[in-house]
Design an enzyme around this catalytic site. Structure first.
Site, PDB file in Angstrom:
ATOM      1  CD  GLU A  49       0.657  39.414  33.511  1.00 17.65           C
ATOM      2  OE1 GLU A  49       1.172  40.097  34.430  1.00 17.65           O
ATOM      3  OE2 GLU A  49       1.304  38.940  32.573  1.00 17.65           O
ATOM      4  CD  GLU A  63       3.768  42.650  32.097  1.00 15.05           C
ATOM      5  OE1 GLU A  63       4.913  42.803  32.550  1.00 15.05           O
ATOM      6  OE2 GLU A  63       2.779  42.389  32.800  1.00 15.05           O
TER       7      GLU A  63
END
Ligand code: NAG
Ligand code: NAG
Ligand code: NAG
Ligand code: NAG
Ligand code: NAG
Ligand code: NAG
Length: 895
Positions: free
Chosen positions: A570, A473
């Site tokens: 995710e 991320e």
């Protein structure tokens, strides 16, 4: 002439077996001998606080917390608020020391090294009062030359610096500009500046985990003495040469050559299972010397490939690599080699802008299904091989084929990957960077480079690993400016990002391992991110790469909320673990949803409220006047909510695999967040700390089933898609049944046949306006009925039974409190629970408390009067014990 290698101490036997088996042949002296002798320093050390006020024995591998706990100096660190009570442990600067005798005559060897497989994290290492090295990266292997310092009797001392104070110091020393985030959110009760230390990033706290910044020696330590050379790594990677129609195996042997002159030798590689043996002449040069060997497997020999779980066998072959070096030295390594190819396909798709993003294994496109892996404990020394096996087997039992080893934890231990190889679990391997910006001063980058090289060489022979990814991320953190950096500074951070992940990690991966794809981040737009210079405008673009997606507020039963992306690595919703798990770390005053304990364990801001708000969209919230029942009912309901949300979302991703709608689709991966828990707390996990299955994990077993009918509504029309991960087309029958909540007799049933469910596809099988279906199933209304459906192919194959709710269950009409009885019968090591119900019951939940094991199914919709469920215990138990522990409820019981 040295004698044979001394036998390992009992305490380190496990560790020695972990490594490639090193066989040292006991040949006659002068003829053949190993070029090295060594022994492990694992076992008992002395652990002292800086001022000496606390001193105790502590195990290596291990950490200070574990030593204190094992000696009763602290309670279980996971109990209640102990993460806060014991913050002093991480703030002290501890000292590890040990005295040891060398069990052989080291003077006969040219060089003696002290090798740490893992130090956590910042330490100065002294041997016999001389500093021999320093460590500051828990992911590196450190090798220190101690030829000058070693004696017959030795004292080794490690002076640790608190990771917390080191990180703060490094951050302060970085004077040019800040590197955010400075600190975790207060709700995480963590410590600051973890991005300044190469240590498990979640050890300073996470939104599902406590802050335990451990100190210690977390992997094996060895003294190794050697002549002429030492073998540091032996790697092997297969490639399939399609032009020749044969497999090549690249073997790379990395030596540290201590001899001052080049010397020669011979290597024999044999794979008896493939009737293959090859011999090579080699020459080694002083210093670091890498010997590449290329072996081709004659194409007349059939090589069985390694397949992911659900797609075939995990065939591997024993291989021996035998080095005979000048001077009569001999090294033999035995290992297992697997053959498989992996490709990441990023190519234009008809009818869509952007690029595909999917994996082909052995040439076959495979839908990636599974979850995300986090460290199994804050204290790595508690992560036993048995614990790993239980968690990984649970992933396989839920029909997963992939786990993503998330970048905020650790590069897992060798056994983790060995078990994944054996079980066919594919691994998306992140480098250990997460949710932060990182410094790129020279020392930091050098440290990361050494870490990356070591980890790639340690891990790249595992077929389970199918991709390397630079970080978690961090691309999206920059692109969406998570840390509110001023626009004028943004370029500076982008340059840092490119330096670290593109110019260093990516370059290292390309140099070290050409057999796997690399992406710079997750999520990323993949090739598009690279085309945009490493950081894409919108890394969440559904037309490229992977996405992460979270939305707790929208109605999760509405599939239109979810992104029709190429790959979703995710997504998730929180739930609470079961009462039996919480009970182990709490006391009665903690057992309510708003207790200070319940607030303390929740590390995600507003998480507890979000769960109830999401649950309240479709369910009545528990109302029981008994506070303990109320608490247990609430825990149960959060699990119901989570399971149903992730079911809806995953089914959407799976059914989107073969279609493009409005330019979006061809979804080829669904990895929900997260598989396992690090402690006993509310989180996104489907497995509780200790391995107990939450309702979500039972649901995963269904929604990841190789053959699955998926029902949903679009504009009042009810569809059923057939989703198949199978390798063949099948002629099938679709059975659709409609039940009233108030009756165990179906109102109507329908068979649709013959249908063809195509291999590796998702396609509509059934379509009917919902109003029409209800009209034909009189007296059904949306509130009074529920639809079930399943697929069968004769007696050969059947899908799990799936269902579709027609209204929120808080509005369900006719739903009664079912009386469900269970008769438990033992059949050898399995227990069968013969259930009998008085009414249709949704979300039937069998809970046997702390008895370890799992059921064949749980959390199911019970529409038959009788049903048998099996219980597979993980430890021996008895009918009496099961009867005593059984707690059985279904949704209406909490109303
Ligand atoms: C542990 O911390 C909690 C919360 O900060 C506090 O209430 C409690 O008294 C502490 N317990 C001990 C044994 O120090
Ligand atoms: C270790 O070295 C320090 C100074 O370098 C010295 O003061 C001390 O006496 C030495 N200790 C031993 C046990 O030799
Ligand atoms: C491959 O095997 C075939 C059949 O056994 C044999 O004729 C041939 O010589 C082999 N090729 C090589 C390169 O060893
Ligand atoms: C997998 O192994 C089994 C047992 O050895 C064998 O019968 C089967 O044919 C193998 N399957 C494939 C696809 O190779
Ligand atoms: C492979 O090696 C292992 C470990 O040495 C051994 O137990 C096993 O029998 C071998 N398998 C074959 C097929 O030779
Ligand atoms: C917890 O507290 C909040 C705010 O005071 C309240 O709205 C909620 O009903 C409570 N929840 C439970 C389960 O007791």
């Amino acid at each position: 002439m040295p004698g044979m290698l001394p036998g390992p101490q009992a305490s380190c036997q496990r560790l020695l077996v972990l490594q490639l088996l090193l066989l040292l042949l006991a040949a006659a002296p002068g003829e053949s001998r190993p070029p090295s002798a060594g022994f492990s320093l694992a076992g008992s050390w002395l652990v002292r606080s800086q001022d000496g006020s606390v001193a105790l024995p502590g195990l290596v591998p291990g950490c200070v917390h574990s030593a204190l706990f094992q000696h009763g100096l602290i309670q279980d660190p996971y109990y209640r608020f102990n993460d806060l009570n014991y913050s002093w442990v991480s703030l002290d600067n501890w000292i590890y020391s040990k005295e040891f005798r060398i069990p052989f005559d080291f003077r006969k060897w040219q060089k003696v090294n002290l090798i740490f497989e893992g130090v956590d994290t910042v330490a100065e290492v002294l041997l016999n009062n001389v500093t021999v090295g320093k460590t500051d990266n828990m992911f590196q292997r450190y090798t220190f030359d101690v030829t000058e310092e070693i004696r017959d009797m030795n004292t080794i001392v490690l002076h640790f610096q608190s990771a917390v104070s080191y990180a703060a110091q490094q951050s302060k020393a970085h004077t040019g500009y800040q590197i955010p985030p400075e600190c975790p959110e207060p709700v995480q009760k963590g410590v600051c500046h973890v991005n300044f230390i190469r240590k498990e990033q979640c050890s300073f706290s996470w939104d599902w985990g406590p802050s335990f910044p451990t100190q210690g020696i977390w992997k094996d330590v060895r003294i190794v003495a050697y002549d002429i050379c030492q073998l540091d790594y032996l790697t092997f990677t297969p490639t399939y040469v399609s032009s020749a129609g044969e497999w090549n195996l690249k073997i790379e042997a990395y030596f540290d050559v201590v001899s001052s002159k080049p010397f020669g030798g011979q290597v024999t590689v044999s794979i008896p299972g493939l009737q293959t043996q090859q011999m090579y002449n080699i020459e080694l040069h002083p210093g670091k010397s890498m010997i590449p060997l290329l072996m081709n497997i004659n194409k007349s020999i059939t090589v069985e490939t390694w397949w992911p779980n659900g797609h075939g066998n995990q065939t591997g072959y024993n291989m021996t690599v035998n080095f005979k070096l000048e001077g009569g030295y001999h090294i033999e390594k035995l290992t297992k080699v697997y053959f498989r190819t992996v490709e990441l396909i990023e190519a234009p798709i008809a009818g869509s802008s952007g690029l595909s993003f999917y994996f082909k294994i052995n040439g076959l496109p495979i839908f990636i299904k599974g979850s995300n892996w986090i460290p199994a404990d804050s204290f790595q020394d508690r992560v036993t091989v048995d614990a790993l096996r239980l968690l990984l087997q649970s992933a396989v039992d839920a029909n997963m084929n992939t786990l993503r080893v998330w970048g905020g934890g650790v590069y897992e231990q060798d056994e983790f990957y060995e078990i994944c190889d054996e079980l066919g679990l594919m691994i998306w391997q992140d480098f250990m960077f997460a949710c932060a910006l990182y410094p790129t001063d020279q020392a930091f980058v050098e440290s990361v480079r050494a870490e990356a090289v070591h980890q790639i060489r340690r891990l790249k022979s595992h077929p389970s690993i199918i991709i390397w990814s630079g970080n978690n991320e961090n691309e999206v953190a920059l692109a969406s400016n998570w840390f509110s950096v001023p626009p004028s500074k943004l370029q500076l951070y982008i340059t840092d990002y490119v330096t670290l992940y593109v110019k260093n990690i990516r370059e290292i991966v390309l140099a070290e391992d050409q057999t796997r794809p690399f992406v710079t981040s997750s999520p990323t737009n993949g090739a598009e991110s690279m085309a945009e210079g490493g950081v894409s405008q919108n890394p969440y673009d559904p037309h490229f790469g992977d996405v992460h997606f979270y939305d707790y507020a929208s109605d999760c039963w509405n599939w239109k909320v979810f992104p029709k992306a190429r790959f979703v690595s995710e997504y998730g919703f929180q739930s609470w673990p079961s009462f039996s798990t919480l009970e182990k770390v709490s006391s009665p005053e903690d057992w309510s949803y708003n207790s200070s304990f319940s607030l303390h364990r929740q590390h995600h801001r507003d998480g507890n409220t979000e769960m109830l708000e999401q649950a309240a969209i479709h369910f009545k919230l528990p109302q029981n006047p008994d506070p303990l029942v109320m608490f247990k009912d609430t825990l149960y309901l959060t699990q119901v909510m989570q399971a149903q949300c992730i079911k809806t979302e995953t089914e959407f991703y799976r059914r989107s695999q073969s279609e493009i709608v409005d330019g979006k689709g061809h979804t080829m991966g669904a990895l929900y967040w997260q598989l396992n828990d690090i402690w006993q707390a509310p989180s996104w996990a489907s497995l509780e700390y200790g391995g107990k299955w939450k309702m979500l994990h039972y649901f995963a077993r269904h929604f990841f089933s190789p053959l699955l009918p998926v029902g949903f509504e679009d504009d009042g029309v009810f569809y059923i898609y057939g989703v198949s991960d199978l390798h063949k087309d099948y002629k099938m029958t679709l059975n659709v049944r409609v039940h009233q909540w108030s009756s165990l007799q179906p109102v109507c049933a329908r068979r649709v046949e013959p249908l063809v469910v195509k291999a590796g596809q998702a396609a509509p099988l059934y379509k009917e306006p919902m109003a029409e279906l209800l009209r034909q199933c009189s007296p059904c209304t949306r509130q009074s009925c529920v639809v079930s459906f399943s697929l069968t192919a004769g007696n050969e194959l059947s899908s799990p039974t799936n269902h579709h709710f027609l209204s929120s269950l808080k509005d369900a009409v006719g739903l009664e409190k079912a009386k469900i009885t269970a008769k438990i019968v033992q059949q050898e090591n399995i227990y069968s629970f013969e259930l009998e119900t008085t009414a249709v019951a949704p979300f039937v939940w069998l809970d046997v408390g702390s008895i370890p094991g799992r059921f064949s199914d749980n959390g199911f919709l019970l529409t038959e009067k009788k049903k048998t469920i099996l219980f597979y215990p993980w430890k021996s138990t008895s009918i009496t014990e099961l009867e005593r522990s059984l707690h059985l409820i279904s949704l209406a019981d909490i109303y």
